[in-house]
Design a protein around this motif. Structure first.
Motif, PDB file in Angstrom:
ATOM      1  N   GLY A   1       0.801  -1.223   0.000  1.00 23.73           N
ATOM      2  CA  GLY A   1       0.000   0.000   0.000  1.00 23.73           C
ATOM      3  C   GLY A   1       0.828   1.265   0.000  1.00 23.73           C
ATOM      4  N   THR A   2       2.115   1.159   0.338  1.00 21.94           N
ATOM      5  CA  THR A   2       2.984   2.335   0.365  1.00 21.94           C
ATOM      6  C   THR A   2       3.688   2.580  -0.964  1.00 21.94           C
ATOM      7  OG1 THR A   2       4.729   0.909   1.234  1.00 21.94           O
ATOM      8  CG2 THR A   2       3.421   2.129   2.840  1.00 21.94           C
ATOM      9  N   TYR A   3       3.472   1.703  -1.935  1.00 15.22           N
ATOM     10  CA  TYR A   3       4.211   1.716  -3.203  1.00 15.22           C
ATOM     11  C   TYR A   3       4.110   3.077  -3.899  1.00 15.22           C
ATOM     12  CZ  TYR A   3       5.382   0.044  -7.977  1.00 15.22           C
ATOM     13  OH  TYR A   3       5.924  -0.144  -9.225  1.00 15.22           O
ATOM     14  N   PHE A   4       2.914   3.529  -4.183  1.00 18.19           N
ATOM     15  CA  PHE A   4       2.732   4.766  -4.948  1.00 18.19           C
ATOM     16  C   PHE A   4       3.166   5.986  -4.133  1.00 18.19           C
ATOM     17  CE2 PHE A   4      -0.054   1.874  -7.218  1.00 18.19           C
ATOM     18  CZ  PHE A   4       0.182   2.217  -8.530  1.00 18.19           C
ATOM     19  N   ASP A   5       2.904   5.962  -2.826  1.00 15.03           N
ATOM     20  CA  ASP A   5       3.247   7.109  -1.994  1.00 15.03           C
ATOM     21  C   ASP A   5       4.759   7.278  -1.899  1.00 15.03           C
ATOM     22  OD1 ASP A   5       2.696   9.257  -0.076  1.00 15.03           O
ATOM     23  OD2 ASP A   5       3.534   7.869   1.403  1.00 15.03           O
ATOM     24  N   ILE A   6       5.513   6.191  -1.648  1.00 15.21           N
ATOM     25  CA  ILE A   6       6.967   6.292  -1.502  1.00 15.21           C
ATOM     26  C   ILE A   6       7.615   6.694  -2.825  1.00 15.21           C
ATOM     27  CG2 ILE A   6       9.074   5.037  -0.932  1.00 15.21           C
ATOM     28  CD1 ILE A   6       7.206   5.648   1.419  1.00 15.21           C
TER      29      ILE A   6
ATOM     30  N   GLY B   1       6.218   8.472  -5.076  1.00 13.61           N
ATOM     31  CA  GLY B   1       5.744   9.788  -5.499  1.00 13.61           C
ATOM     32  C   GLY B   1       5.008   9.749  -6.815  1.00 13.61           C
ATOM     33  N   VAL B   2       4.337   8.621  -7.101  1.00 12.14           N
ATOM     34  CA  VAL B   2       3.584   8.448  -8.348  1.00 12.14           C
ATOM     35  C   VAL B   2       2.112   8.683  -8.060  1.00 12.14           C
ATOM     36  CG1 VAL B   2       2.910   6.815 -10.140  1.00 12.14           C
ATOM     37  CG2 VAL B   2       5.263   6.834  -9.284  1.00 12.14           C
ATOM     38  N   SER B   3       1.492   9.524  -8.870  1.00 14.51           N
ATOM     39  CA  SER B   3       0.077   9.850  -8.690  1.00 14.51           C
ATOM     40  C   SER B   3      -0.769   9.158  -9.755  1.00 14.51           C
ATOM     41  CB  SER B   3      -0.119  11.365  -8.763  1.00 14.51           C
ATOM     42  OG  SER B   3       0.302  11.851 -10.037  1.00 14.51           O
ATOM     43  N   THR B   4      -2.026   9.468  -9.775  1.00 18.55           N
ATOM     44  CA  THR B   4      -2.952   8.925 -10.769  1.00 18.55           C
ATOM     45  C   THR B   4      -3.612  10.063 -11.520  1.00 18.55           C
ATOM     46  OG1 THR B   4      -4.717   8.844  -9.094  1.00 18.55           O
ATOM     47  CG2 THR B   4      -3.430   6.834  -9.446  1.00 18.55           C
ATOM     48  N   ILE B   5      -3.984   9.797 -12.771  1.00 16.98           N
ATOM     49  CA  ILE B   5      -4.718  10.802 -13.536  1.00 16.98           C
ATOM     50  C   ILE B   5      -6.216  10.567 -13.441  1.00 16.98           C
ATOM     51  CG2 ILE B   5      -2.819  11.171 -15.133  1.00 16.98           C
ATOM     52  CD1 ILE B   5      -4.491   9.549 -17.184  1.00 16.98           C
ATOM     53  N   LEU B   6      -6.585   9.352 -13.064  1.00 14.39           N
ATOM     54  CA  LEU B   6      -7.985   9.021 -12.799  1.00 14.39           C
ATOM     55  C   LEU B   6      -8.042   8.229 -11.504  1.00 14.39           C
ATOM     56  CD1 LEU B   6      -9.346   7.810 -16.291  1.00 14.39           C
ATOM     57  CD2 LEU B   6      -9.754  10.015 -15.198  1.00 14.39           C
ATOM     58  N   GLY B   7      -9.075   8.459 -10.708  1.00 11.71           N
ATOM     59  CA  GLY B   7      -9.254   7.676  -9.502  1.00 11.71           C
ATOM     60  C   GLY B   7      -8.167   7.918  -8.478  1.00 11.71           C
ATOM     61  N   ARG B   8      -7.812   6.866  -7.773  1.00  8.11           N
ATOM     62  CA  ARG B   8      -6.821   6.965  -6.706  1.00  8.11           C
ATOM     63  C   ARG B   8      -5.827   5.808  -6.791  1.00  8.11           C
ATOM     64  NH1 ARG B   8      -7.426   3.164  -2.823  1.00  8.11           N
ATOM     65  NH2 ARG B   8      -9.431   2.079  -2.624  1.00  8.11           N
ATOM     66  N   PRO B   9      -4.672   5.947  -6.170  1.00  3.13           N
ATOM     67  CA  PRO B   9      -3.711   4.833  -6.151  1.00  3.13           C
ATOM     68  C   PRO B   9      -4.053   3.842  -5.039  1.00  3.13           C
ATOM     69  CG  PRO B   9      -2.780   6.703  -5.019  1.00  3.13           C
ATOM     70  CD  PRO B   9      -4.120   7.161  -5.539  1.00  3.13           C
ATOM     71  N   ILE B  10      -3.295   2.750  -5.000  1.00  2.24           N
ATOM     72  CA  ILE B  10      -3.375   1.827  -3.870  1.00  2.24           C
ATOM     73  C   ILE B  10      -2.748   2.518  -2.663  1.00  2.24           C
ATOM     74  CG2 ILE B  10      -2.564  -0.411  -3.010  1.00  2.24           C
ATOM     75  CD1 ILE B  10      -2.580  -1.347  -5.952  1.00  2.24           C
ATOM     76  N   THR B  11      -3.396   2.425  -1.513  1.00  2.00           N
ATOM     77  CA  THR B  11      -2.968   3.142  -0.314  1.00  2.00           C
ATOM     78  C   THR B  11      -2.656   2.151   0.809  1.00  2.00           C
ATOM     79  OG1 THR B  11      -5.188   3.340   0.611  1.00  2.00           O
ATOM     80  CG2 THR B  11      -4.514   5.023  -0.980  1.00  2.00           C
ATOM     81  N   PRO B  12      -2.043   2.642   1.903  1.00  2.00           N
ATOM     82  CA  PRO B  12      -1.771   1.754   3.040  1.00  2.00           C
ATOM     83  C   PRO B  12      -3.008   1.056   3.586  1.00  2.00           C
ATOM     84  CG  PRO B  12      -0.482   3.760   3.252  1.00  2.00           C
ATOM     85  CD  PRO B  12      -1.398   3.968   2.075  1.00  2.00           C
ATOM     86  N   ASN B  13      -4.182   1.593   3.309  1.00  4.06           N
ATOM     87  CA  ASN B  13      -5.409   0.911   3.751  1.00  4.06           C
ATOM     88  C   ASN B  13      -5.570  -0.445   3.089  1.00  4.06           C
ATOM     89  OD1 ASN B  13      -6.226   2.997   5.445  1.00  4.06           O
ATOM     90  ND2 ASN B  13      -7.291   4.079   3.784  1.00  4.06           N
ATOM     91  N   GLU B  14      -4.937  -0.636   1.903  1.00  4.73           N
ATOM     92  CA  GLU B  14      -5.021  -1.919   1.202  1.00  4.73           C
ATOM     93  C   GLU B  14      -3.994  -2.931   1.695  1.00  4.73           C
ATOM     94  OE1 GLU B  14      -7.746   0.271  -0.463  1.00  4.73           O
ATOM     95  OE2 GLU B  14      -5.771   0.962  -1.162  1.00  4.73           O
ATOM     96  N   ASP B  15      -3.295  -2.626   2.807  1.00  2.52           N
ATOM     97  CA  ASP B  15      -2.327  -3.561   3.394  1.00  2.52           C
ATOM     98  C   ASP B  15      -2.889  -4.247   4.642  1.00  2.52           C
ATOM     99  OD1 ASP B  15      -0.244  -3.469   1.646  1.00  2.52           O
ATOM    100  OD2 ASP B  15       0.878  -1.924   2.698  1.00  2.52           O
ATOM    101  N   ARG B  16      -4.186  -4.321   4.730  1.00  2.00           N
ATOM    102  CA  ARG B  16      -4.780  -4.795   5.983  1.00  2.00           C
ATOM    103  C   ARG B  16      -5.314  -6.216   5.921  1.00  2.00           C
ATOM    104  NH1 ARG B  16      -8.298   0.580   7.758  1.00  2.00           N
ATOM    105  NH2 ARG B  16      -6.490   1.952   8.141  1.00  2.00           N
ATOM    106  N   THR B  17      -6.087  -6.540   4.880  1.00  2.40           N
ATOM    107  CA  THR B  17      -6.846  -7.791   4.872  1.00  2.40           C
ATOM    108  C   THR B  17      -6.398  -8.711   3.753  1.00  2.40           C
ATOM    109  OG1 THR B  17      -8.758  -6.514   5.635  1.00  2.40           O
ATOM    110  CG2 THR B  17      -9.154  -8.779   4.905  1.00  2.40           C
ATOM    111  N   PRO B  18      -5.749  -9.834   4.073  1.00  3.02           N
ATOM    112  CA  PRO B  18      -5.388 -10.805   3.028  1.00  3.02           C
ATOM    113  C   PRO B  18      -6.621 -11.291   2.276  1.00  3.02           C
ATOM    114  CG  PRO B  18      -4.217 -11.292   5.062  1.00  3.02           C
ATOM    115  CD  PRO B  18      -5.224 -10.229   5.393  1.00  3.02           C
TER     116      PRO B  18
END
Length: 918
Positions: free
Chosen positions: A193-198, A200-217
């Motif tokens: 979930g930290t991939y895009f943030d670390i 520094g890559v953004s999105t032109i549509l929608g949102r990136p994967i965030t640390p919230n997606e590192d919670r539930t297998p």
């Protein structure tokens, strides 16, 4: 002249600020005395004098501006004069521009590839702060790729470090994508979930994967599309966010489209889809083993960190070691180490964490091309040097016709520096014209190189042939250096004239003699440099020939292979086995198909799967020398299909494939039969009949040896033609608990390319949604594996040929010039009875001397330089005598032919006409 005019004149002369200020102060004091003599008080006299000269600084600035404008006007005039001179000599200009265009264009083309493949950093925020983690030492467990650590170890480092502002993890994988009824295999990347943030890559549509997606297998069914993939596959659909895609037979929702220009961190593998790491089980299609998100014994994720400001790579490495060792001490106490030997525990505890540069991400493709591209870049640099030497020779020859012009300009007051500047502007103009043509040539060359040597990258390698600012900057630097390099020495030589003798028509001999020595020196340098390229081309050609003619251990003609992965479409292991059995039967029924064989590992592709083994009757001489053969799971008729002889025992049968039993470990099954190659038998069972011996997976004390050796096959190469033949072991794929991707080989009686459509149709009959990928003949596969060798051999040959031609042209020019300078001498010799053969030998003696000196310089230089390309050679030594002699003979032959022409011309001179020659 007024005082101000005299001041302006002073400013226009080359004088220092101190001198000018002193002169101004002198004039102020003089005017102050004049004012006092006129009856003004001292203070008022001083104020008026200073007021009168208060504009002196302004005068100085205005004058300097005028000087700058004057200098610019002078340069413009020089450029106009240079253009007129080049137009007056169209033949010389055309030859010079063409030669420079080839030299500069070749360098620009190679730098384009070098820059985009080897030098560029990731298109992310501050890439120089990125580092990659790599566990070093003897690991206890399994490995999925290089530079990998376990996911739990990554999380521990993420939570317990003082050197990173953040960390991310990733793992590359191919997945099956189905959208609007069309299925295809595409590149995906599991990311934390930290991939895009670390990054520094953004999105032109929608949102990136965030640390919230590192919670539930298994609970984060989201996906982010790469920008180029969104445009190509989904026609830049602005409403793509929120739509569902079928990935490995499961729906995932699109939540964003990444910014343009970013397609992952692995050059040569363009990522199309980004998926949360929590979806590991779906993407890896691995239902029979524990989740790797909790498994410390499997190294599979690539971990990256962003250094905090002020923290160096070495500081980070030192800081991480204590926590690394605390993790290792904790892991050896886990149940997974219960059967490990004392040696394995000891070696595992010696592991350490390495911190590597991460600004370029990771790429096996980059590593494979690193040495070839640097070698070729050096070769193009040598070609450019030879081109410069050739142009310098042309300029020196042309200078002979401009001696009176230069002498006249010097006689009427022009400074030598002023004339040198004029001549350099002419050469820089030539260099600029060559650079413009070279840029056009380079764009064409880059496209050709990609089409010829990288034809199967399927868009995974994004290389632009259009020059950007970096390429233009490189070309500009090369242009200036080239112009100065080949222009400065001729300019210095040209302006070193005896004015009186030259104006009396007697300067030719004097100046010509100096020019002749310089031109011969340039030819010697060309011969030496050409020899280096010709020798290198010979070594690389022999390497390519050695590899191309090498047999992998089986016949490669009429053999085709392709890959399938039913597990990506949701097939269970049992269903996949049934599918492969039916597919084998259907393919065998195709007219012209002689045999069909399946395997999990595609040979000669650079891939490997090795496993530690225990062999009954073998005891390692030293701890850590246990058998670790390369493995492959295969089906019946695999060896018959490839044409690999069985030298002892028998092949697998369907009964062997179906004989499975539980191993001592409850999470896996082990087949009861195994086959080995000759190298395995010789190394671990020397002097024994291996048939009937038993082996087992694992190297821990007490490992069960449940698998009986039933056959020994002839050695074949496994990973590539360059690699040594390893020990190999083969197990039946139907005896494996988990069956996924397989490569299907077919041996045909006719051209296999004619059967590809029929093969695809047979697969579609069984399942139209299963993508077939990697369809190619074994000959094509081997050819692709030699693409780097073919590129370096063919391009070095082209460069060597081009360099030899340039050297020959340079030699011809020097000897033709020499013959013209010695026309009267030759006429006198012939008038006194010299035979034509002696005249020819007189010229050829100089030719052979120049060649000999060049080769004498080139041979020791080659012995010192070729060791740097030793890693690119195969079956030939850098100092190979035969190649050395061939290079000498080839270069000497071509150069001698070029010198023979002026020699023959000299021998045919009419003595009477020669005596009248001026």
């Amino acid at each position: 002249m007024s005082i101000f005019n005299r001041l302006r004149g002073s400013f226009r002369r080359d004088r220092s600020d101190a001198d000018l200020n002193a002169e101004i102060q002198s004039h102020v004091e003089m005017r102050e005395r004049d004012n006092q003599n006129a009856g003004l008080p001292s203070r008022e006299a001083r104020e008026q004098a200073q007021k009168q000269f208060g504009s002196a600084a302004v005068i100085k600035e205005e004058t300097r501006d005028a000087d700058l404008v004057g200098w610019f006007d002078s340069v413009v005039k020089d450029l106009r004069y240079a253009a007129r001179m080049l137009r007056r000599n169209p033949g010389f200009t055309a030859v010079a521009v063409l030669t420079l265009a080839l030299g500069i264009g070749a360098n620009t083309a190679m730098f384009t590839l070098l820059d985009q493949i080897l030098l560029r950093s990731l298109p992310v925020k501050n890439p120089q702060a990125l580092v990659a983690l790599r566990m070093r030492g003897r690991h206890y467990g399994s490995n999925w790729g290089a530079n990998a650590i376990s996911y739990p170890m990554y999380r521990d480092f993420q939570d317990h470090n003082e050197v990173f502002s953040g960390m991310f993890a990733r793992f590359a994988r191919e997945v099956s994508l189905t959208y609007e009824g069309k299925s295809e295999l595409t590149n995906a990347e599991l990311v934390s979930g930290t991939y895009f943030d670390i990054l520094g890559v953004s999105t032109i549509l929608g949102r990136p994967i965030t640390p919230n997606e590192d919670r539930t297998p298994d609970g984060e069914p989201y996906i982010v599309l790469a920008y180029d993939f969104w445009r190509q596959r989904f026609a830049a659909d602005p409403n793509i966010v929120g739509k569902s895609l079928i990935i490995n037979n499961q729906k995932l929702t699109v939540i964003g489209v990444a910014q343009p220009g970013f397609d992952g961190i692995e050059l040569g593998r363009s990522t199309k889809l980004f998926v949360p790491l929590m979806m590991e089980k779906l993407i890896l299609v691995d239902t029979d083993t524990p989740p790797k998100l909790q498994d410390r014994r499997t190294r599979w994720v690539n971990a990256f960190g962003r250094l905090k400001p002020g923290v160096s790579q070495q500081q980070a490495k030192v800081s991480l070691q204590p926590f690394m060792h605390s993790m290792l001490e904790m892991e050896v106490k886990e149940a997974a180490f219960s059967n490990a030997s004392p040696y394995d525990r000891e070696q595992f505890l010696k592991c350490w964490i390495d911190v590597l540069p991460g600004s370029q991400g990771r790429s096996n493709f980059r590593e494979s091309l690193s040495t070839p591209l640097w070698v070729l870049m050096a070769a193009t640099g040598v070609v450019l040097l030879i081109s410069c030497a050739n142009i310098a020779n042309l300029l020196l020859a042309r200078a002979s016709g401009r001696q009176k012009e230069i002498a006249m300009r010097l006689a009427i007051g022009a400074s030598r520096r002023r004339i040198i500047r004029q001549l350099l502007i002419e050469t820089l103009s030539l260099s600029a014209l060559g650079a413009i043509a070279g840029l056009i040539f380079a764009a064409w060359v880059v496209k050709a190189l990609i089409a010829i040597y990288l034809p199967n990258n399927n868009g995974a390698l994004s290389i632009s042939s259009a020059p950007d600012l970096r390429i233009l900057g490189f070309t500009l630097a090369v242009t200036i250096l080239t112009g100065v390099f080949f222009g400065l020495v001729p300019a210095l030589q040209t302006t070193r004239v005896d004015i009186g003798r030259t104006l009396k028509d007697q300067g030719g001999a004097v100046v010509g003699g100096g020019h002749a020595g310089m031109r011969k020196s340039l030819v010697v340098a060309q011969v030496a440099l050409s020899f280096l390229l010709v020798l290198g081309a010979g070594l690389f050609l022999r390497t390519l020939n050695n590899l191309s003619s090498m047999s992998p251990g089986f016949p490669v003609s009429h053999l085709v292979g392709f890959e399938l992965d039913p597990s990506l479409a949701g097939y269970s292991s049992d269903r996949a086995k049934s599918f492969y059995l039916q597919l084998t039967e259907n393919l065998s029924a195709i007219p012209g198909v002689q045999s069909v064989g399946l395997a999990t590992m595609r040979i000669l592709e650079g891939d490997e799967w090795d496993s530690g083994m225990t062999v009954d009757g073998f005891t390692a001489a030293k701890a850590g020398q246990n058998p670790e053969p390369y493995m492959n799971e295969i089906g019946p008729n695999y060896f018959a299909t490839l044409g690999i002889p069985i030298v002892a025992g028998r092949d697998f049968t369907m009964q062997d494939n179906r004989e499975v039993r539980h191993s001592p470990r409850p999470d896996s099954w082990t087949p009861t039969a195994v086959m080995i190659n000759e190298t395995f038998a010789k190394k671990y069972l020397p002097g024994q009949n291996p048939i009937g011996h038993h082996v087992g997976f694992g190297i821990d004390p007490g490992t069960h040896t449940d698998m009986e050796i039933i056959g020994v096959v002839k050695d074949i190469r496994y990973t590539g033609l360059r690699d040594e033949i390893p020990e190999q072991a083969f197990i039946p794929y139907l005896g494996s608990r988990g069956v996924g991707s397989m490569v299907v080989y077919l041996r045909t009686a006719s051209d296999p390319d004619k059967l590809t459509s029929t093969i695809r149709e047979k697969v579609r009959e069984l399942d139209p949604n299963l993508p077939v990928f990697g369809m190619r003949t074994m000959e094509t596969q081997i050819s692709n594996s030699l693409s780097s060798e073919r590129m370096i051999a063919s391009l070095s040959s082209v460069f060597g040929m081009f360099a030899t031609i340039l050297a020959a042209i340079g030699l011809y020019g020097v000897m033709a010039y020499t013959v013209s300078r010695r026309t009267r001498e030759i006429g006198i010799r012939m008038a006194l009875g010299a035979e034509r053969g002696r005249v020819m030998w007189m010229v050829m003696r100089d030719v052979l001397l120049l060649i000999a000196v060049g080769v004498a310089i080139g041979v020791p230089a080659s012995l010192g330089l070729t060791r740097y390309v030793k890693s690119q050679l195969y079956g030939v030594q850098p100092h190979d005598l035969a190649t050395l002699l061939i290079a000498i003979v080839a270069l000497a032959t071509v150069a001698s032919i070029s010198g023979l022409i002026p020699a023959m011309r000299a021998s045919r001179l009419d003595p009477m006409a020669a005596l009248r020659h001026e």
